[in-house]
Design a protein around this motif. Structure first.
Motif, PDB file in Angstrom:
ATOM      1  N   LYS A 161      41.771  32.501  51.195  1.00  0.00           N
ATOM      2  CA  LYS A 161      41.654  31.442  50.190  1.00  0.00           C
ATOM      3  C   LYS A 161      40.358  30.658  50.405  1.00  0.00           C
ATOM      4  CE  LYS A 161      46.599  30.902  49.444  1.00  0.00           C
ATOM      5  NZ  LYS A 161      47.782  30.068  49.678  1.00  0.00           N
ATOM      6  N   THR A 162      40.033  30.407  51.654  1.00  0.00           N
ATOM      7  CA  THR A 162      38.785  29.712  51.974  1.00  0.00           C
ATOM      8  C   THR A 162      37.581  30.555  51.562  1.00  0.00           C
ATOM      9  OG1 THR A 162      39.841  28.582  53.831  1.00  0.00           O
ATOM     10  CG2 THR A 162      37.440  28.681  53.859  1.00  0.00           C
ATOM     11  N   THR A 179      37.541  32.824  49.242  1.00  0.00           N
ATOM     12  CA  THR A 179      37.519  32.880  47.782  1.00  0.00           C
ATOM     13  C   THR A 179      36.835  31.644  47.202  1.00  0.00           C
ATOM     14  OG1 THR A 179      39.533  34.214  47.760  1.00  0.00           O
ATOM     15  CG2 THR A 179      38.975  33.068  45.719  1.00  0.00           C
ATOM     16  N   ARG A 180      37.182  30.475  47.744  1.00  0.00           N
ATOM     17  CA  ARG A 180      36.539  29.243  47.277  1.00  0.00           C
ATOM     18  C   ARG A 180      35.046  29.260  47.576  1.00  0.00           C
ATOM     19  NH1 ARG A 180      41.365  27.001  49.263  1.00  0.00           N
ATOM     20  NH2 ARG A 180      40.369  26.497  51.232  1.00  0.00           N
ATOM     21  N   ALA A 181      34.683  29.713  48.771  1.00  0.00           N
ATOM     22  CA  ALA A 181      33.268  29.779  49.151  1.00  0.00           C
ATOM     23  C   ALA A 181      32.509  30.724  48.230  1.00  0.00           C
ATOM     24  CB  ALA A 181      33.127  30.210  50.607  1.00  0.00           C
ATOM     25  N   GLU A 234      34.232  40.169  45.186  1.00  0.00           N
ATOM     26  CA  GLU A 234      35.409  39.775  44.408  1.00  0.00           C
ATOM     27  C   GLU A 234      36.445  40.898  44.398  1.00  0.00           C
ATOM     28  OE1 GLU A 234      33.626  36.594  41.170  1.00  0.00           O
ATOM     29  OE2 GLU A 234      33.407  38.736  40.730  1.00  0.00           O
ATOM     30  N   LYS A 236      33.333  31.545  45.111  1.00  0.00           N
ATOM     31  CA  LYS A 236      33.250  30.924  43.778  1.00  0.00           C
ATOM     32  C   LYS A 236      32.111  29.905  43.749  1.00  0.00           C
ATOM     33  CE  LYS A 236      35.882  28.431  40.341  1.00  0.00           C
ATOM     34  NZ  LYS A 236      36.330  27.071  40.245  1.00  0.00           N
ATOM     35  N   ASN A 237      32.015  29.098  44.790  1.00  0.00           N
ATOM     36  CA  ASN A 237      30.946  28.105  44.886  1.00  0.00           C
ATOM     37  C   ASN A 237      29.580  28.787  44.929  1.00  0.00           C
ATOM     38  OD1 ASN A 237      29.788  25.452  45.335  1.00  0.00           O
ATOM     39  ND2 ASN A 237      29.578  26.056  47.475  1.00  0.00           N
TER      40      ASN A 237
END
Length: 132
Positions: free
Chosen positions: A64-65, A67-69, A30, A71-72
Motif C-alpha cells: 500500500k505504501t 502504491t501511494r509512492a 503498476e 501514484k505520487n
C-alpha cells in the motif's frame, strides 16, 4: 529550437527520453503491484509456517505504501513532462538551469523509488518462494 538557444536539442531530447522511460516503468510497476497484491491475498499459503500471516500482513501494508509512492511519482512525472515544454521557450541560462536541475532531482527521486521497490519485491518473492 535554433542553435542560438541555450538548451541544446540533445539535452531536451535526453530529458524527453528519460520521461518516456519513466512513464513506461511506472506502467510496468503498476502491473507488478497488481500481481503482488493478488499473490499476497491468494489462498495458496499453508498455515504450517510460523508467522506466515503476520509476514504477509506486513508485505500487504508495504505494498500500500509502494502504491501511494508510485501514484505520487506518476503525478510528478506527468507534471514534469508538461513543464518540460517550457524549456523550448527558455532564452537564458538560468531558465535552462532550473529545468535541468528539476529534471536531475526527479531522476534521483525516480531511481530511489525503483531501488526501494525492487528491494521490496525481492523480499516478497524470496519469502513466498521459500514457503510455497
Amino acid at each position: 529550437m535554433n542553435s542560438s538557444d541555450n538548451t541544446t536539442e540533445g539535452a531536451l531530447l535526453k530529458c524527453h527520453r528519460d520521461v518516456l522511460w519513466w512513464k513506461s516503468m511506472v506502467e510496468f510497476i503498476e502491473i507488478e503491484i497488481t500481481f503482488i497484491n493478488r499473490l499476497l491475498n491468494s489462498n495458496v499459503f499453508e498455515t504450517t509456517h510460523a508467522n506466515v500471516f503476520e509476514t504477509l500482513d506486513t508485505f500487504k501494508h508495504q505494498i500500500k505504501t509502494e502504491t501511494r509512492a508510485l501514484k505520487n511519482l506518476k503525478e510528478i512525472i506527468d507534471g514534469h513532462e508538461i513543464k518540460m515544454r517550457g524549456m523550448l521557450e527558455c532564452d537564458d541560462l538560468s531558465c535552462d538551469a532550473v529545468y535541468l536541475s528539476n529534471h536531475e532531482s526527479l531522476k534521483v527521486h525516480f531511481e530511489k523509488f525503483l531501488k526501494n521497490f525492487f528491494e521490496y519485491k525481492t523480499k516478497v518473492y524470496n519469502y513466498i518462494g521459500s514457503i510455497l
